[in-house]
Design an enzyme around this catalytic site. Structure first.
Site, PDB file in Angstrom:
ATOM      1  N   LYS A   1     -26.222 -13.394  -4.226  1.00  0.00           N
ATOM      2  CA  LYS A   1     -25.421 -14.093  -5.254  1.00  0.00           C
ATOM      3  C   LYS A   1     -25.739 -15.582  -5.318  1.00  0.00           C
ATOM      4  O   LYS A   1     -25.730 -16.275  -4.287  1.00  0.00           O
ATOM      5  CB  LYS A   1     -23.937 -13.869  -4.949  1.00  0.00           C
ATOM      6  CG  LYS A   1     -22.973 -14.372  -6.013  1.00  0.00           C
ATOM      7  CD  LYS A   1     -21.564 -13.905  -5.655  1.00  0.00           C
ATOM      8  CE  LYS A   1     -20.524 -14.343  -6.658  1.00  0.00           C
ATOM      9  NZ  LYS A   1     -19.178 -13.842  -6.290  1.00  0.00           N
TER      10      LYS A   1
ATOM     11  N   ASN B   1     -23.816 -12.944  -0.083  1.00  0.00           N
ATOM     12  CA  ASN B   1     -23.073 -11.953  -0.862  1.00  0.00           C
ATOM     13  C   ASN B   1     -24.140 -11.204  -1.668  1.00  0.00           C
ATOM     14  O   ASN B   1     -24.732 -11.761  -2.592  1.00  0.00           O
ATOM     15  CB  ASN B   1     -22.064 -12.678  -1.767  1.00  0.00           C
ATOM     16  CG  ASN B   1     -21.135 -11.709  -2.482  1.00  0.00           C
ATOM     17  OD1 ASN B   1     -21.397 -10.524  -2.558  1.00  0.00           O
ATOM     18  ND2 ASN B   1     -20.054 -12.252  -3.028  1.00  0.00           N
TER      19      ASN B   1
ATOM     20  N   GLU C   1     -18.840  -5.328  -6.296  1.00  0.00           N
ATOM     21  CA  GLU C   1     -19.211  -6.378  -5.322  1.00  0.00           C
ATOM     22  C   GLU C   1     -18.420  -6.136  -4.027  1.00  0.00           C
ATOM     23  O   GLU C   1     -17.269  -5.681  -4.083  1.00  0.00           O
ATOM     24  CB  GLU C   1     -18.794  -7.738  -5.910  1.00  0.00           C
ATOM     25  CG  GLU C   1     -18.966  -8.933  -5.013  1.00  0.00           C
ATOM     26  CD  GLU C   1     -18.273 -10.192  -5.570  1.00  0.00           C
ATOM     27  OE1 GLU C   1     -17.118 -10.108  -6.062  1.00  0.00           O
ATOM     28  OE2 GLU C   1     -18.887 -11.268  -5.512  1.00  0.00           O
TER      29      GLU C   1
ATOM     30  N   GLU D   1     -15.628 -18.031  -0.728  1.00  0.00           N
ATOM     31  CA  GLU D   1     -17.043 -17.618  -0.798  1.00  0.00           C
ATOM     32  C   GLU D   1     -17.966 -18.747  -0.360  1.00  0.00           C
ATOM     33  O   GLU D   1     -19.026 -18.517   0.219  1.00  0.00           O
ATOM     34  CB  GLU D   1     -17.398 -17.152  -2.207  1.00  0.00           C
ATOM     35  CG  GLU D   1     -16.749 -15.822  -2.532  1.00  0.00           C
ATOM     36  CD  GLU D   1     -17.336 -15.187  -3.769  1.00  0.00           C
ATOM     37  OE1 GLU D   1     -18.545 -14.956  -3.810  1.00  0.00           O
ATOM     38  OE2 GLU D   1     -16.554 -14.936  -4.707  1.00  0.00           O
TER      39      GLU D   1
ATOM     40  N   CYS E   1     -20.512 -10.710  -9.850  1.00  0.00           N
ATOM     41  CA  CYS E   1     -19.227 -11.313 -10.207  1.00  0.00           C
ATOM     42  C   CYS E   1     -19.316 -12.626 -10.960  1.00  0.00           C
ATOM     43  O   CYS E   1     -19.596 -12.641 -12.147  1.00  0.00           O
ATOM     44  CB  CYS E   1     -18.342 -11.438  -8.975  1.00  0.00           C
ATOM     45  SG  CYS E   1     -16.625 -11.674  -9.465  1.00  0.00           S
TER      46      CYS E   1
HETATM   47  N1  CDT Z   1     -15.847 -12.753  -6.724  1.00  0.00           N
HETATM   48  C1  CDT Z   1     -15.923 -13.677  -7.691  1.00  0.00           C
HETATM   49  O1  CDT Z   1     -16.970 -14.279  -7.901  1.00  0.00           O
HETATM   50  N2  CDT Z   1     -14.779 -13.917  -8.358  1.00  0.00           N
HETATM   51  C2  CDT Z   1     -14.684 -14.960  -9.343  1.00  0.00           C
HETATM   52  C3  CDT Z   1     -13.331 -15.582  -9.265  1.00  0.00           C
HETATM   53  C4  CDT Z   1     -13.395 -16.952  -9.725  1.00  0.00           C
HETATM   54  S1  CDT Z   1     -11.981 -17.863  -9.307  1.00  0.00           S
HETATM   55  C5  CDT Z   1     -12.407 -18.725  -7.916  1.00  0.00           C
HETATM   56  C6  CDT Z   1     -14.942 -14.506 -10.753  1.00  0.00           C
HETATM   57  O2  CDT Z   1     -15.634 -15.227 -11.481  1.00  0.00           O
HETATM   58  O3  CDT Z   1     -14.437 -13.475 -11.199  1.00  0.00           O
END
Ligand code: CDT
Length: 319
Positions: free
Chosen positions: A129, A112, A52, A148, A174
């Protein structure tokens, strides 16, 4: 479409990335991606999965104006001059790729995004996303931000599945990987493979979570989702210390049995590979998870009727 498997085997690579620091130029980052693409192709991969927001540091950790973020971190076109070498390499080495990046549309909408590119270097799919984690306010006390919700809109196209040279392939990004609906919507479109990129900070700024859980929950969701949908899942992380902020590694390929069949060992650029057998998923989808035979959507209505948890249904006592 049902349980038809169009092709039996596919060479699949996941290209984990080590840190991309704020000072790293797109040219340097794309050169790293090209190197990994070439390695994947030399190992007979037909598709390589990148992370990502692969072209830049994980910038949602920083508070800045939207204008500054657009200027520094968003791609106005895809491909563009900086990323073109990756498309050229795909064509030259006859390998497809999945790539995550920050997209700004002509009318100024920010997403995203990930794209699926075939071995002729043609973009055949785009995903924006849906599950955006974090916050939009400035958390001054927090060690870093997860913005985000400030920098991106929720994806407007849902979860698609594309025919990638004979393999039905879905995409997500993600945080999407943690939600069961993500995969089920794609497996209901007969996905055989779901590919995704991630940036997962090791520290949880919202509550005091033991650090190891970040990797444990990552494994659990990928393994359970692969099994429950009879699909292959390939996940590529960007990891290590980006300007001092650590993110988890453990990029992996998971079989429809839920077993991890390849896993990155470090926190740097690393290519992992599996020659995936697409008939493995067919067994699960014809038997234990034969959706047509065994699913009971009439009993799942709350999944689309309710967003948050509410009161128990009034089912009463049956005898
Ligand atoms: N980039 C991304 O979506 N990261 C999230 C972090 C969550 S904590 C706010 C993840 O689920 O890995």
């Amino acid at each position: 479409m049902g349980t038809v498997v169009s092709k039996k085997k596919m060479g699949l690579a996941v290209a984990q990335m080590g840190a991309v620091n704020l000072a790293d130029s797109r040219a340097v980052v794309v050169a790293r991606l090209v190197e990994m693409l070439k390695e994947a192709a030399s190992r007979q991969a037909e598709l390589v999965v990148f992370p990502e927001l692969a072209l830049t540091t994980f910038f949602p950790r920083y508070w800045m104006s939207e204008e500054e973020a657009i200027e520094r971190f968003f791609e106005k076109t895809m491909p563009n001059k900086d990323v073109e070498p990756l498309f050229e390499a795909a064509r030259k080495h006859q390998i497809g790729f999945y790539l995550g990046y920050a997209e700004i549309t002509e009318d100024g909408r920010r997403f995203n995004t990930s794209i699926l590119v075939n071995k002729s270097g043609k973009i055949i799919g785009k995903y924006r996303k849906v599950h955006l984690p974090g916050h939009s306010d400035h958390k001054i006390e927090a060690p870093f931000q997860h913005l985000e919700k400030k920098y991106f809109e929720v994806g407007d196209q849902g979860f698609g599945v594309w025919d990638l040279d004979g393999v039905r392939t879905g995409m997500c990004l993600c945080n999407d990987r943690r939600w069961p609906e993500t995969y089920r919507v794609m497996s209901l479109q007969s996905a055989e493979l779901v590919v995704l990129g991630y940036n997962t900070p090791s520290e949880n700024i919202h509550w005091n979570e033991p650090v190891h859980l970040r990797t444990t929950t990552h494994e659990i969701v990928l393994q359970a989702s692969a099994y429950q949908n009879g699909i292959w899942v390939a996940a590529a992380g960007k990891c290590g210390y980006e300007d001092g902020y650590h993110m988890i590694g453990s990029s992996m390929i998971v079989a429809p049995s839920g077993e991890i069949v390849a896993r990155a060992t470090g926190e740097d650029d690393e290519v992992i590979f599996t020659n995936i057998d697409l008939t493995l998923g067919q067994g699960f989808r014809e038997h234990v998870f034969n959706f047509e035979k065994h699913r009971r959507p009439e009993h799942y209505k709350l999944i689309v009727e309710r967003k948050g948890a509410g009161e128990p249904l009034d089912i009463g006592v049956n005898d």
